[in-house]
Design a protein around this motif. Structure first.
Motif, PDB file in Angstrom:
ATOM      1  N   SER A 199      -0.539   5.410 -14.416  1.00  0.00           N
ATOM      2  CA  SER A 199      -0.496   4.525 -13.260  1.00  0.00           C
ATOM      3  C   SER A 199       0.421   5.128 -12.207  1.00  0.00           C
ATOM      4  O   SER A 199       0.896   6.253 -12.337  1.00  0.00           O
ATOM      5  CB  SER A 199       0.022   3.141 -13.684  1.00  0.00           C
ATOM      6  OG  SER A 199       1.395   3.228 -14.017  1.00  0.00           O
ATOM      7  N   TRP A 222      13.539  -2.527 -10.229  1.00  0.00           N
ATOM      8  CA  TRP A 222      12.431  -2.699  -9.289  1.00  0.00           C
ATOM      9  C   TRP A 222      12.523  -1.679  -8.152  1.00  0.00           C
ATOM     10  O   TRP A 222      11.495  -1.239  -7.636  1.00  0.00           O
ATOM     11  CB  TRP A 222      12.378  -4.115  -8.732  1.00  0.00           C
ATOM     12  CG  TRP A 222      12.331  -5.211  -9.749  1.00  0.00           C
ATOM     13  CD1 TRP A 222      12.784  -6.493  -9.565  1.00  0.00           C
ATOM     14  CD2 TRP A 222      11.814  -5.188 -11.090  1.00  0.00           C
ATOM     15  NE1 TRP A 222      12.593  -7.234 -10.702  1.00  0.00           N
ATOM     16  CE2 TRP A 222      11.999  -6.460 -11.656  1.00  0.00           C
ATOM     17  CE3 TRP A 222      11.232  -4.211 -11.880  1.00  0.00           C
ATOM     18  CZ2 TRP A 222      11.613  -6.790 -12.954  1.00  0.00           C
ATOM     19  CZ3 TRP A 222      10.853  -4.521 -13.195  1.00  0.00           C
ATOM     20  CH2 TRP A 222      11.037  -5.797 -13.708  1.00  0.00           C
ATOM     21  N   ASP A 271       9.607   0.715  -7.033  1.00  0.00           N
ATOM     22  CA  ASP A 271       9.218   0.763  -5.633  1.00  0.00           C
ATOM     23  C   ASP A 271       9.279   2.193  -5.113  1.00  0.00           C
ATOM     24  O   ASP A 271       8.368   2.641  -4.409  1.00  0.00           O
ATOM     25  CB  ASP A 271      10.133  -0.150  -4.815  1.00  0.00           C
ATOM     26  CG  ASP A 271       9.552  -0.531  -3.477  1.00  0.00           C
ATOM     27  OD1 ASP A 271       8.317  -0.519  -3.323  1.00  0.00           O
ATOM     28  OD2 ASP A 271      10.340  -0.866  -2.571  1.00  0.00           O
ATOM     29  N   LEU A 299       6.302   4.147  -6.217  1.00  0.00           N
ATOM     30  CA  LEU A 299       5.119   3.849  -5.408  1.00  0.00           C
ATOM     31  C   LEU A 299       5.212   4.444  -4.008  1.00  0.00           C
ATOM     32  O   LEU A 299       4.213   4.881  -3.447  1.00  0.00           O
ATOM     33  CB  LEU A 299       4.903   2.334  -5.320  1.00  0.00           C
ATOM     34  CG  LEU A 299       4.381   1.672  -6.591  1.00  0.00           C
ATOM     35  CD1 LEU A 299       4.331   0.161  -6.413  1.00  0.00           C
ATOM     36  CD2 LEU A 299       3.010   2.206  -6.953  1.00  0.00           C
ATOM     37  N   SER A 354       2.688   6.975  -2.422  1.00  0.00           N
ATOM     38  CA  SER A 354       2.117   6.695  -1.101  1.00  0.00           C
ATOM     39  C   SER A 354       2.217   7.908  -0.190  1.00  0.00           C
ATOM     40  O   SER A 354       1.272   8.236   0.527  1.00  0.00           O
ATOM     41  CB  SER A 354       2.836   5.507  -0.457  1.00  0.00           C
ATOM     42  OG  SER A 354       2.658   4.335  -1.218  1.00  0.00           O
ATOM     43  N   SER A 368       0.692   2.474  -0.898  1.00  0.00           N
ATOM     44  CA  SER A 368       0.202   1.728  -2.048  1.00  0.00           C
ATOM     45  C   SER A 368       0.404   0.235  -1.782  1.00  0.00           C
ATOM     46  O   SER A 368       1.444  -0.164  -1.250  1.00  0.00           O
ATOM     47  CB  SER A 368       0.976   2.138  -3.301  1.00  0.00           C
ATOM     48  OG  SER A 368       0.736   1.231  -4.349  1.00  0.00           O
ATOM     49  N   PRO A 369      -0.556  -0.602  -2.158  1.00  0.00           N
ATOM     50  CA  PRO A 369      -0.382  -2.042  -1.923  1.00  0.00           C
ATOM     51  C   PRO A 369       0.746  -2.646  -2.760  1.00  0.00           C
ATOM     52  O   PRO A 369       1.193  -3.750  -2.484  1.00  0.00           O
ATOM     53  CB  PRO A 369      -1.740  -2.643  -2.314  1.00  0.00           C
ATOM     54  CG  PRO A 369      -2.409  -1.616  -3.134  1.00  0.00           C
ATOM     55  CD  PRO A 369      -1.853  -0.290  -2.736  1.00  0.00           C
ATOM     56  N   GLY A 370       1.238  -1.919  -3.747  1.00  0.00           N
ATOM     57  CA  GLY A 370       2.329  -2.438  -4.570  1.00  0.00           C
ATOM     58  C   GLY A 370       3.690  -2.350  -3.913  1.00  0.00           C
ATOM     59  O   GLY A 370       4.620  -3.050  -4.313  1.00  0.00           O
ATOM     60  N   PHE A 392       5.112  -5.663  -2.641  1.00  0.00           N
ATOM     61  CA  PHE A 392       5.439  -6.564  -3.748  1.00  0.00           C
ATOM     62  C   PHE A 392       6.748  -6.180  -4.418  1.00  0.00           C
ATOM     63  O   PHE A 392       7.623  -7.017  -4.625  1.00  0.00           O
ATOM     64  CB  PHE A 392       4.306  -6.598  -4.778  1.00  0.00           C
ATOM     65  CG  PHE A 392       3.095  -7.316  -4.292  1.00  0.00           C
ATOM     66  CD1 PHE A 392       3.020  -8.699  -4.345  1.00  0.00           C
ATOM     67  CD2 PHE A 392       2.036  -6.611  -3.732  1.00  0.00           C
ATOM     68  CE1 PHE A 392       1.908  -9.368  -3.869  1.00  0.00           C
ATOM     69  CE2 PHE A 392       0.914  -7.263  -3.263  1.00  0.00           C
ATOM     70  CZ  PHE A 392       0.853  -8.654  -3.325  1.00  0.00           C
ATOM     71  N   TRP A 393       6.896  -4.900  -4.767  1.00  0.00           N
ATOM     72  CA  TRP A 393       8.133  -4.479  -5.440  1.00  0.00           C
ATOM     73  C   TRP A 393       9.333  -4.622  -4.511  1.00  0.00           C
ATOM     74  O   TRP A 393      10.429  -4.973  -4.956  1.00  0.00           O
ATOM     75  CB  TRP A 393       8.004  -3.060  -5.977  1.00  0.00           C
ATOM     76  CG  TRP A 393       7.101  -2.998  -7.154  1.00  0.00           C
ATOM     77  CD1 TRP A 393       5.850  -2.455  -7.199  1.00  0.00           C
ATOM     78  CD2 TRP A 393       7.336  -3.530  -8.464  1.00  0.00           C
ATOM     79  NE1 TRP A 393       5.308  -2.620  -8.447  1.00  0.00           N
ATOM     80  CE2 TRP A 393       6.194  -3.276  -9.248  1.00  0.00           C
ATOM     81  CE3 TRP A 393       8.396  -4.210  -9.044  1.00  0.00           C
ATOM     82  CZ2 TRP A 393       6.085  -3.656 -10.571  1.00  0.00           C
ATOM     83  CZ3 TRP A 393       8.288  -4.597 -10.373  1.00  0.00           C
ATOM     84  CH2 TRP A 393       7.152  -4.331 -11.121  1.00  0.00           C
TER      85      TRP A 393
END
Length: 140
Positions: A38, A95, A99, A102, A106, A113-115, A118-119
């Motif tokens: 992932s 977190w 982040d 990600l 990115s 990244s769409p995450g 959120f993070w």
């Protein structure tokens, strides 16, 4: 029902994150490849999936204890809020690592990244929890 409301009221974010942490820890123990396959592959380069799962489980379990002890006294001291504040700060650090992984992904793929949002919000949420618990000095 009142007992359940007592433990949930004002702490839903903490409960949801705690359950998610424990769930991710179990999933990682069962299948360590989920981190390597992932966006968290960047985290897995530095920290082994097994160690990540252990960390998630230990902090999640400690946080669960803090949530259950919230409002109760142990030897005349309210330890629940203290445990909640410390675990919220520890979670914020974790977190941030997720982040950053990600964000690194990115950058390499050329789009965000769409995450990431959120993070980032999880980090801010955890810092808010730690601040409120310490600043208020109560069981909020």
């Amino acid at each position: 029902m009142r007992l359940l409301s007592y433990y949930l009221e004002g702490r839903r974010f903490e409960w949801l994150i705690t359950i998610a942490m424990l769930w991710l820890a179990v999933a990682t123990f069962v299948s360590p490849e989920i981190l390597r396959a992932s966006a968290f592959q960047w985290v897995a380069l530095v920290i082994s999936p097994w160690f990540t799962a252990c960390l998630l489980f230990a902090i999640g379990w400690t946080r669960l204890v803090g949530l259950l002890l919230n409002g109760h006294q142990v030897r005349g001291r309210r330890v629940g809020p203290m445990i909640r504040a410390v675990t919220a700060a520890a979670c914020a650090v974790m977190w941030v690592q997720f982040d950053l992984a990600l964000i690194q992904l990115s950058i390499s793929q050329g789009f965000m990244s769409p995450g990431v949002p959120f993070w980032s919000m999880f980090v801010l949420g955890e810092l808010d929890v730690a601040y409120r618990v310490v600043a208020n000095g109560r069981t909020s």
